[in-house]
Design a protein around this motif. Structure first.
Motif, PDB file in Angstrom:
ATOM      1  N   PRO A  26      44.241  32.175  31.961  1.00  0.00           N
ATOM      2  CA  PRO A  26      44.819  33.144  32.898  1.00  0.00           C
ATOM      3  C   PRO A  26      45.830  34.071  32.251  1.00  0.00           C
ATOM      4  O   PRO A  26      46.104  35.132  32.764  1.00  0.00           O
ATOM      5  CB  PRO A  26      45.490  32.262  33.961  1.00  0.00           C
ATOM      6  CG  PRO A  26      44.829  30.940  33.831  1.00  0.00           C
ATOM      7  CD  PRO A  26      44.434  30.800  32.407  1.00  0.00           C
ATOM      8  N   ASP A  27      46.402  33.701  31.094  1.00  0.00           N
ATOM      9  CA  ASP A  27      47.422  34.558  30.499  1.00  0.00           C
ATOM     10  C   ASP A  27      46.832  35.691  29.685  1.00  0.00           C
ATOM     11  O   ASP A  27      47.555  36.575  29.257  1.00  0.00           O
ATOM     12  CB  ASP A  27      48.337  33.725  29.596  1.00  0.00           C
ATOM     13  CG  ASP A  27      49.179  32.771  30.419  1.00  0.00           C
ATOM     14  OD1 ASP A  27      49.532  31.690  29.902  1.00  0.00           O
ATOM     15  OD2 ASP A  27      49.482  33.129  31.577  1.00  0.00           O
ATOM     16  N   SER A  28      45.504  35.653  29.427  1.00  0.00           N
ATOM     17  CA  SER A  28      44.934  36.714  28.589  1.00  0.00           C
ATOM     18  C   SER A  28      44.825  38.026  29.341  1.00  0.00           C
ATOM     19  O   SER A  28      44.698  39.073  28.723  1.00  0.00           O
ATOM     20  CB  SER A  28      43.556  36.304  28.093  1.00  0.00           C
ATOM     21  OG  SER A  28      42.666  36.233  29.191  1.00  0.00           O
ATOM     22  N   ALA A  29      44.859  37.966  30.655  1.00  0.00           N
ATOM     23  CA  ALA A  29      44.675  39.181  31.444  1.00  0.00           C
ATOM     24  C   ALA A  29      46.031  39.821  31.713  1.00  0.00           C
ATOM     25  O   ALA A  29      47.042  39.130  31.802  1.00  0.00           O
ATOM     26  CB  ALA A  29      43.987  38.843  32.759  1.00  0.00           C
ATOM     27  N   PRO A  30      46.100  41.150  31.855  1.00  0.00           N
ATOM     28  CA  PRO A  30      47.387  41.799  32.109  1.00  0.00           C
ATOM     29  C   PRO A  30      47.885  41.472  33.521  1.00  0.00           C
ATOM     30  O   PRO A  30      47.101  41.274  34.437  1.00  0.00           O
ATOM     31  CB  PRO A  30      47.086  43.298  31.957  1.00  0.00           C
ATOM     32  CG  PRO A  30      45.639  43.410  32.207  1.00  0.00           C
ATOM     33  CD  PRO A  30      45.016  42.141  31.738  1.00  0.00           C
ATOM     34  N   PRO A  31      49.216  41.409  33.717  1.00  0.00           N
ATOM     35  CA  PRO A  31      49.745  41.139  35.058  1.00  0.00           C
ATOM     36  C   PRO A  31      49.513  42.349  35.970  1.00  0.00           C
ATOM     37  O   PRO A  31      49.246  43.449  35.488  1.00  0.00           O
ATOM     38  CB  PRO A  31      51.230  40.910  34.801  1.00  0.00           C
ATOM     39  CG  PRO A  31      51.511  41.693  33.571  1.00  0.00           C
ATOM     40  CD  PRO A  31      50.273  41.634  32.740  1.00  0.00           C
ATOM     41  N   PRO A  32      49.615  42.173  37.294  1.00  0.00           N
ATOM     42  CA  PRO A  32      49.407  43.306  38.197  1.00  0.00           C
ATOM     43  C   PRO A  32      50.510  44.335  38.007  1.00  0.00           C
ATOM     44  O   PRO A  32      51.638  43.991  37.631  1.00  0.00           O
ATOM     45  CB  PRO A  32      49.461  42.677  39.588  1.00  0.00           C
ATOM     46  CG  PRO A  32      50.116  41.363  39.393  1.00  0.00           C
ATOM     47  CD  PRO A  32      49.821  40.930  38.005  1.00  0.00           C
ATOM     48  N   PRO A  33      50.211  45.633  38.253  1.00  0.00           N
ATOM     49  CA  PRO A  33      51.236  46.658  38.030  1.00  0.00           C
ATOM     50  C   PRO A  33      52.360  46.534  39.057  1.00  0.00           C
ATOM     51  O   PRO A  33      52.167  46.062  40.167  1.00  0.00           O
ATOM     52  CB  PRO A  33      50.477  47.976  38.209  1.00  0.00           C
ATOM     53  CG  PRO A  33      49.307  47.621  39.031  1.00  0.00           C
ATOM     54  CD  PRO A  33      48.954  46.206  38.703  1.00  0.00           C
ATOM     55  N   LEU A  34      53.558  46.983  38.677  1.00  0.00           N
ATOM     56  CA  LEU A  34      54.712  46.902  39.572  1.00  0.00           C
ATOM     57  C   LEU A  34      54.552  47.927  40.705  1.00  0.00           C
ATOM     58  O   LEU A  34      53.858  48.925  40.541  1.00  0.00           O
ATOM     59  CB  LEU A  34      55.987  47.205  38.793  1.00  0.00           C
ATOM     60  CG  LEU A  34      56.354  46.151  37.754  1.00  0.00           C
ATOM     61  CD1 LEU A  34      57.519  46.655  36.928  1.00  0.00           C
ATOM     62  CD2 LEU A  34      56.702  44.841  38.424  1.00  0.00           C
TER      63      LEU A  34
END
Lengths: 171, 159
Positions: A26-34
């Motif tokens: 799960p950490d390979s994907a970018p987090p959702p935008p702010l």
């Protein structure tokens, strides 16, 4: 034909490729935008995230009630209502005597109506604060009730324990 | 519905009544007599002008719709009265609603909110304290109960 219509639309954004290994890592994907703050463009128009009622001049409408920090809403609304009735009567008279001059009167009536609606809309923040006060009061009431309940139950429990100790001691 | 929404609805109602009134008047108004030289249209024989004489001298060749045009004349007189009465009623209701607005200053509201927040905070702390004490007592009672049941089970002689 189908290929023509399919090619005329732009393809979806390619972000899905970034999440191909999401199930394994799960950490390979970018987090959702702010979330966006301030103003942002959307389909060619600019929108703002601040919730403020645009003033009448911003909408190109003349403001009939006096400006200033403190507006007496009741007085202004009643005088606007009286103005509205007078303008309706004036329109009736104009239609009898000079029917071709209705346009100015109709415009005046619509101006008064817009002003009334703007005044009512500017009362909404006041209503929001009043709702907040009401909610806080009811929450304080519920908390006081809960404190009383807990105190009562604790006292009942203490009493029962003392009684049971007495019963055990007497045996 | 809250009072501001009621006021907004009332404004829209007043506008609707005014528009309907003018539309009805324009639709139902009888035609205006331009000059005494032009006679009234004889074929429809509208008895609102009973002095008209037709070409063959027959004052009222259609006795059947005599009830209808008089009814129309009645409606033409009553409808404006009813519509204007409704308009005035709506305006009065708007004034009554405006008078019923519970308005207070913004600073008074903000002050009250600050007071209520402080009181809420204090009550919240006390509630938390009571909850913790009650939790502690509950644990103690549960432990005592476990001891008592253990003793009961241990002192029981097996058959």
């Amino acid at each position: 034909m189908a290929t023509g219509t399919a090619a005329s639309y732009p393809p979806p954004p390619p972000y899905y490729r970034l999440y191909s290994d999401y199930s394994t890592d799960p950490d390979s994907a970018p987090p959702p935008p702010l979330p966006i703050e301030g103003s942002y463009p959307l389909y060619g128009a600019t929108y703002t995230t601040e919730a403020v009622l645009p003033s009448l001049e911003d909408q190109g409408v003349r403001q009939l009630y006096p400006k200033g920090p403190n507006i007496d809403f009741k007085k202004e609304l009643m005088s606007l209502n009286r103005d509205l009735q007078l303008h309706i009567l004036e329109l009736a008279d104009v239609l009898i005597e000079r029917p071709s001059q209705y346009a100015r009167r109709v415009e005046d009536i619509s101006l008064i109506l817009r002003n009334m609606h703007h005044l009512l809309n500017s009362l909404r923040p006041h209503q929001a604060r009043a709702t907040l006060i009401h909610i806080l009061e009811s929450q304080i009431q519920r908390r006081k009730q809960a404190v009383e309940d807990i105190k009562r139950r604790r006292e009942e429990a203490q009493k029962l324990l003392k009684e049971s100790i007495q019963i055990l001691d007497s045996q | 519905m809250d009072i501001i929404s009621q006021l907004q609805e009332q404004v829209n109602t007043i506008a609707l009544l005014a528009v309907n009134a003018f539309g009805t008047l324009q639709r139902d108004a009888p035609p205006v007599r331009l000059s005494t030289d032009y006679p009234e249209p004889a074929a429809n024989s509208n008895p609102s002008n009973p002095n008209t004489t037709n070409a063959d001298g027959n004052p009222n060749p259609n006795p059947n719709p005599s009830a209808k045009p008089s009814e129309e004349a009645n409606n033409a007189a009553e409808q404006p009265k009813a519509m204007s009465a409704a308009l005035v009623q709506a305006a009065k209701k708007f004034d009554a609603l405006v008078a019923a607005l519970p308005l207070s200053g913004e600073e008074a509201q903000l002050q009250r909110i600050a007071e209520l927040q402080a009181e809420n905070e204090a009550i919240g702390l006390e509630l938390q304290k009571q909850l913790e004490a009650a939790d502690l007592e509950m644990k103690q009672v549960q432990e005592l109960f476990n001891h008592a049941t253990d003793n009961c089970l241990n002192l029981k002689k097996p058959d």
